[in-house]
Design an enzyme around this catalytic site. Structure first.
Site, mmCIF file in Angstrom:
data_model
loop_
_atom_site.group_PDB
_atom_site.id
_atom_site.type_symbol
_atom_site.label_atom_id
_atom_site.label_comp_id
_atom_site.label_asym_id
_atom_site.label_seq_id
_atom_site.Cartn_x
_atom_site.Cartn_y
_atom_site.Cartn_z
ATOM 1 C CB ALA A 1 -0.924 -0.019 1.218
ATOM 2 C CB SER A 2 -0.009 4.830 -0.005
ATOM 3 O OG SER A 2 -0.861 4.826 1.120
ATOM 4 C CB ALA B 1 3.365 -0.289 5.555
ATOM 5 C CD GLN B 2 6.904 -4.036 0.398
ATOM 6 O OE1 GLN B 2 6.580 -3.388 -0.600
ATOM 7 N NE2 GLN B 2 7.953 -4.848 0.391
ATOM 8 C CB VAL B 3 1.811 -7.258 4.587
ATOM 9 C CG1 VAL B 3 1.743 -8.471 5.513
ATOM 10 C CG2 VAL B 3 1.107 -6.053 5.225
ATOM 11 C CE LYS C 1 0.409 -1.775 7.543
ATOM 12 N NZ LYS C 1 -0.940 -1.440 8.057
ATOM 13 C CG ASP D 1 -9.496 1.688 5.730
ATOM 14 O OD1 ASP D 1 -10.437 1.981 4.973
ATOM 15 O OD2 ASP D 1 -8.345 1.466 5.306
#
Length: 522
Positions: A136-137, A139-141, A155, A290
């Protein structure tokens, strides 16, 4: 000077991207571009735009924001809560903005983890998948397995994301200020405050310890509720830029066919979802901010599982009481009471006409209230009530906007699973029970007793203070500051002197009465 030139060039690149996607039409439609600049911008946009660009203005804007990068994607998602500012259709289109970007290199993720946690990756994990499963904008997993053998999701913040957001936020502040100056009518929207709220939200999202804390608080609130689950946090492998949590699996909440194939009862799933949403909002005043389908799953055992706790909403008790009073007034179709609830909550100034505002609320609510509950959209109605802000100088509350956005998401998921079922009809018994317990006659009596009890607790301290003041007064009299005495003698108005004398007499009477009260009842 160089900074101003850099800002100007950045603005030109942004404008060019918007123009190529024909996204400037969205600003023209909502009159967000001031004066003659609108005509020039749209003309330029037509020259640069891709021919036959499909979609509504909001969809075109969403595509342009995606191309502009992380800060703009997040801004677009945040603005999707501001239907009062952008209009309902544009806000709805921006709500569909997907926070998905290309992943950064796994070796960079490895370096960040080792620097943050102070250990080699091999000392932390038996295995670590270098390819991100989602990006995502912010962070990433990555999937991994700890030394202890637990399957986890890790994350990791994007490299340089803080600096990137810092530069763009500075630009957003400048644009908000410019728009407020060029369009005075926009000052009531408090655009600079909107950017500040966005800034605060993003700052929290970029500290993954805050997300971990939000997940833990939500887990504690549902500790005795089997229907809802959140990942457990591995605090030993969590820091500001790294978050490690237990891995969760399940079917996305909006995947109707997969849920049916797995043998899940859709009505039971929706009933559970409705209860969870209700309990978060009304019971706890702390909700997942969210709750789109990508963050909600149904496990094999039927329980709902949530992920991604970067955005959380809070509602204080007074706001929850306002929502309850609003629901009661709506069910009774008492629009004067509904208007009074808005004034009590501080949403509109007290100097506004209650009767006129009640009439405006009726115009919004009456058409919806007449429908069958299965087609009732509480999110739409709340959005329309908030949209009345322009006419009645209503103060826009960020937490209510976030709640309304999540209601829209929840209703969308509900109807995608079963168009004949409605989230609010399923939650209605819970709502009615909560209102009865918290806003019914017995609850108001309890509230009054609690208030009285609090006042009585303060009484001994008040009496003690008055005793001390009385003793000091009896020993040394009432002393005035020299400047006060001089001002008094300079004052020529007889009325002012009499007012002063009456004030002194009232003070003396109050002290005397209190002393006698204490002597008599003490």
């Amino acid at each position: 000077m160089f900074e101003k030139i850099a800002t100007l060039l950045r603005l030109m690149r942004i404008a060019r991207t918007l123009a190529r996607h024909d996204a400037l039409a969205a600003f023209e439609e909502e009159r967000l571009i001031p004066g003659k600049l609108a005509a020039v911008a749209v003309w330029w946009g037509r020259k640069l735009s891709r021919r036959n660009t499909p979609g509504r203005p909001g969809e075109k804007l969403a595509r342009a924001l995606t191309e502009l990068g992380p800060s703009f994607i997040k801004l677009g998602q945040f603005l999707s809560t501001r239907a009062d500012l952008l209009g309902e259709q544009l806000a709805t289109d921006l709500a569909q903005l997907q926070d998905q970007l290309s992943p950064f290199d796994g070796s960079l993720a490895k370096s960040i983890i080792e620097k943050e946690l102070g250990r080699d990756l091999e000392q932390l994990f038996l295995s670590f998948d270098m390819d991100a499963i989602s990006a995502a904008s912010i962070a990433q997993v990555h999937f991994a397995e700890t030394i202890e053998g637990e399957a986890v999701a890790v994350k990791v913040l994007r490299p340089g994301v803080e600096e990137s957001f810092r530069k763009d936020l500075k630009l957003f502040y400048s644009l908000a200020s410019l728009l407020e100056k060029s369009r005075p009518s926009f000052r009531r929207f408090r655009l600079t405050e909107v950017v500040q709220t966005f800034h605060d939200t993003v700052r929290l999202e970029m500290d993954l310890r805050m997300e971990a804390a939000g997940a833990c608080e939500l887990a504690e609130n549902f500790a005795d509720d089997f229907s809802y689950d959140t990942p457990s946090i591995d605090w030993d492998r969590t820091s500001r830029r790294v978050l490690t949590m237990s891995r969760v699996e399940g079917i996305p909440l909006d995947d109707r066919e997969a849920l049916l194939a797995a043998g899940h009862n859709l009505e039971e799933v929706l009933t559970s979802a409705a209860a969870i949403f209700f309990n978060q909002v009304f019971r706890d005043g702390f909700f997942h901010g969210d709750q789109h389908p990508g963050n909600m799953f149904v496990g094999d055992d039927g329980r709902l599982v949530a992920v991604d706790f970067g955005i959380m909403g809070r509602l204080d008790k007074n706001t929850r009481f306002f929502l309850a009073d609003m629901l009661v007034a709506l069910l009774r179709e008492d629009y004067v009471k509904l208007a009074e609830a808005h004034v009590t909550a501080g949403l509109i100034p007290a100097n506004q006409s209650i009767e006129t505002f009640a009439q405006a609320l009726r115009s919004v609510c009456q058409p919806i209230m007449g429908k069958d509950l299965s087609h009732f959209s509480f999110a739409k109605m709340l959005g329309q009530m908030l949209h009345l802000a322009e006419s009645f100088d209503m103060t826009i509350q960020p937490h209510l906007l976030l709640l309304q956005k999540n209601m829209v998401m929840a209703e969308g998921v509900s109807r995608s699973l079963d168009e004949n079922l409605n989230l609010w009809s399923l939650a209605q018994p819970l709502v009615e029970d909560w209102i009865l317990k918290n806003r019914g006659p017995e609850a108001r009596v309890r509230e009054g007793i609690t208030t009285l009890s609090g006042s009585l607790e303060k009484l001994p301290r008040l009496i003690s203070n008055l005793e001390a003041a009385s003793e000091k007064f009896s020993q040394s009299g009432l002393r005035l500051h020299s400047e006060t005495i001089q001002d008094f003698h300079k004052e020529s108005s007889g009325t002012a002197r009499w007012a002063f004398i009456l004030a002194i007499a009232s003070l003396a009477f109050s002290i005397g009465f209190t002393v006698n009260f204490i002597l008599f009842y003490g």
